[in-house]
Scaffold this motif. Structure first.
Motif, PDB file in Angstrom:
ATOM      1  N   THR A  93       0.832  -1.201   0.247  1.00  0.00           N
ATOM      2  CA  THR A  93      -0.040   0.049   0.018  1.00  0.00           C
ATOM      3  C   THR A  93       0.745   1.228   0.035  1.00  0.00           C
ATOM      4  O   THR A  93       0.716   2.160  -0.618  1.00  0.00           O
ATOM      5  CB  THR A  93      -0.921  -0.040   1.344  1.00  0.00           C
ATOM      6  N   VAL A  94       2.169   1.330   0.840  1.00  0.00           N
ATOM      7  CA  VAL A  94       2.979   2.395   0.842  1.00  0.00           C
ATOM      8  C   VAL A  94       3.450   2.651  -0.511  1.00  0.00           C
ATOM      9  O   VAL A  94       3.820   3.887  -1.023  1.00  0.00           O
ATOM     10  CB  VAL A  94       4.036   2.205   1.967  1.00  0.00           C
ATOM     11  N   GLN A  95       3.874   1.546  -1.038  1.00  0.00           N
ATOM     12  CA  GLN A  95       4.619   1.628  -2.326  1.00  0.00           C
ATOM     13  C   GLN A  95       3.455   2.026  -3.488  1.00  0.00           C
ATOM     14  O   GLN A  95       3.830   2.799  -4.297  1.00  0.00           O
ATOM     15  CB  GLN A  95       5.060   0.282  -2.945  1.00  0.00           C
ATOM     16  N   THR A  96       2.334   1.543  -3.445  1.00  0.00           N
ATOM     17  CA  THR A  96       1.282   2.103  -4.205  1.00  0.00           C
ATOM     18  C   THR A  96       0.833   3.711  -4.075  1.00  0.00           C
ATOM     19  O   THR A  96       0.828   4.538  -5.039  1.00  0.00           O
ATOM     20  CB  THR A  96      -0.131   1.310  -4.069  1.00  0.00           C
ATOM     21  N   VAL A 227      -2.155   0.410 -11.402  1.00  0.00           N
ATOM     22  CA  VAL A 227      -1.234  -0.031 -10.468  1.00  0.00           C
ATOM     23  C   VAL A 227      -0.997  -1.461 -10.832  1.00  0.00           C
ATOM     24  O   VAL A 227       0.111  -2.101 -10.797  1.00  0.00           O
ATOM     25  CB  VAL A 227      -1.579  -0.039  -9.049  1.00  0.00           C
ATOM     26  N   VAL A 228      -2.271  -2.118 -11.352  1.00  0.00           N
ATOM     27  CA  VAL A 228      -2.172  -3.576 -11.633  1.00  0.00           C
ATOM     28  C   VAL A 228      -1.292  -3.765 -13.146  1.00  0.00           C
ATOM     29  O   VAL A 228      -0.436  -4.582 -13.160  1.00  0.00           O
ATOM     30  CB  VAL A 228      -3.616  -4.069 -11.979  1.00  0.00           C
ATOM     31  N   GLY A 234       7.420  -4.481 -13.371  1.00  0.00           N
ATOM     32  CA  GLY A 234       8.054  -4.695 -12.335  1.00  0.00           C
ATOM     33  C   GLY A 234       7.749  -3.631 -11.297  1.00  0.00           C
ATOM     34  O   GLY A 234       8.716  -3.410 -10.400  1.00  0.00           O
ATOM     35  N   ALA A 235       6.915  -3.030 -11.387  1.00  0.00           N
ATOM     36  CA  ALA A 235       6.544  -1.793 -10.491  1.00  0.00           C
ATOM     37  C   ALA A 235       5.994  -2.336  -8.976  1.00  0.00           C
ATOM     38  O   ALA A 235       5.145  -3.014  -9.213  1.00  0.00           O
ATOM     39  CB  ALA A 235       5.674  -0.802 -11.039  1.00  0.00           C
ATOM     40  N   ASP A 236       6.882  -2.271  -8.107  1.00  0.00           N
ATOM     41  CA  ASP A 236       6.223  -2.854  -6.766  1.00  0.00           C
ATOM     42  C   ASP A 236       5.070  -2.012  -6.241  1.00  0.00           C
ATOM     43  O   ASP A 236       5.103  -0.898  -6.136  1.00  0.00           O
ATOM     44  CB  ASP A 236       7.240  -2.979  -5.591  1.00  0.00           C
ATOM     45  N   SER A 237       3.882  -2.678  -6.170  1.00  0.00           N
ATOM     46  CA  SER A 237       2.742  -2.111  -5.457  1.00  0.00           C
ATOM     47  C   SER A 237       1.653  -3.027  -5.180  1.00  0.00           C
ATOM     48  O   SER A 237       1.739  -4.027  -5.410  1.00  0.00           O
ATOM     49  CB  SER A 237       2.069  -0.919  -6.647  1.00  0.00           C
ATOM     50  N   LEU A 238       0.471  -2.574  -4.818  1.00  0.00           N
ATOM     51  CA  LEU A 238      -0.676  -3.484  -4.804  1.00  0.00           C
ATOM     52  C   LEU A 238      -1.136  -4.417  -6.131  1.00  0.00           C
ATOM     53  O   LEU A 238      -1.752  -5.425  -5.947  1.00  0.00           O
ATOM     54  CB  LEU A 238      -2.046  -2.872  -4.079  1.00  0.00           C
ATOM     55  N   GLY A 239      -0.516  -3.896  -6.898  1.00  0.00           N
ATOM     56  CA  GLY A 239      -0.664  -4.592  -8.450  1.00  0.00           C
ATOM     57  C   GLY A 239       0.005  -5.825  -8.414  1.00  0.00           C
ATOM     58  O   GLY A 239      -0.222  -6.990  -9.104  1.00  0.00           O
TER      59      GLY A 239
END
Length: 282
Positions: A93-96, A227-228, A234-239
């Motif tokens: 969540t923080v990364q998103t 985000v998905v 490779g983007a770290d997130s809730l996706g």
């Protein structure tokens, strides 16, 4: 119809050659952009993760109270973020949030001046309008490929793709807000001797602020919707857990991560709305 298909216009080949030429001769430019954006995003993520989750939750609740003076909003923020922590998706969540904040800031800094310029120069909006239409209607996977080639795997191609997808919203709504300022207000300002920059800051922007803020909120929602897709590069997130759940058919993980995205979207929408604005129906 063979005579038409036999002479195919090599549009895709031209784009491919342009991307390859750009990558071969300006790779250092994209390296600088990638390193700068990575530094900003990683620094923001590290700073938020360094703070204890409960303390950061209290900060978010304090921001919500400071902006809206609403105990109902605070009562929404605290249990919602506690649920995210309980589900185990706090880091994602923080990364998103970092991805959305960076994308929204860049879209705002770039988009609002363009919208203002387009409102004052109709020919400029005529030129950029088809470009904005293209940015919003072209499938995101199409421009995800060249951004992946130019910037490599990680947060940066996801951020760039998010900006391309979301920036038309602040441009369009800033243009709409500034161009919709009643002419009587402008005439009154000119009658009192206001210069163009004074008209902008003291008449046009205050009058257009509700519409500009609507563009900001829409930009946040569009960024969250990416985000998905950004996780695919490779983007770290809730996706990331959503994509992982899709590949492993893990219903529980997919629902929990998707629910965390919904919670974040609702909280950002409520917090970023102007006081007195009607909340978006979900």
């Amino acid at each position: 119809m063979e005579w038409l298909t036999d002479y195919k216009i090599p549009l895709g080949s031209w784009i491919d050659q342009f991307v390859n030429f750009t990558n071969d001769h300006a790779a250092w430019v994209f390296d600088i952009i990638s390193e700068t954006l990575n530094f900003l995003i990683d620094g923001l993520v590290d700073a938020m993760l360094w703070i204890h989750p409960l303390l950061l939750l209290a900060v978010f609740a304090g921001i919500a109270w400071w902006l809206h003076r609403s105990w109902k909003l605070v009562a929404l923020v605290i249990p919602s973020l506690l649920l995210v922590i309980n589900l185990g998706y706090w880091d994602e969540t923080v990364q998103t949030l970092a991805l959305v904040v960076c994308a929204t800031l860049i879209c705002t800094v770039v988009g609002i001046p363009i919208g203002i310029a387009a409102a004052h120069r109709p020919w400029l909006y005529t030129v950029i309008r088809p470009i904005l239409d293209l940015m919003q209607t072209i499938p995101t996977f199409v421009y995800l490929i060249p951004t992946l080639v130019l910037f490599g795997l990680g947060m940066v191609p996801g951020l760039i793709s998010t900006i391309i997808f979301a920036i038309p919203a602040p441009i369009r709504l800033t243009y709409l807000g500034v161009s919709s300022v009643p002419q009587q207000l402008i005439d009154a300002g000119e009658a009192f001797g206001a210069r163009p920059h004074q008209l902008l800051w003291k008449v046009e922007l205050p009058c257009a602020m509700p519409t500009i803020m609507a563009g900001l909120t829409q930009c946040i929602m569009l960024s969250l919707s990416m985000v998905v897709i950004a996780a695919l590069v490779g983007a770290d997130s809730l996706g990331t857990p959503v994509v992982r759940a899709l590949s492993t058919m893990n219903v529980a993980m997919g629902f929990e991560a998707g629910f965390a995205i919904v919670i974040l979207a609702i909280l950002l929408d409520r917090i970023c709305k102007q006081p007195g604005a009607r909340p978006t129906r979900y």
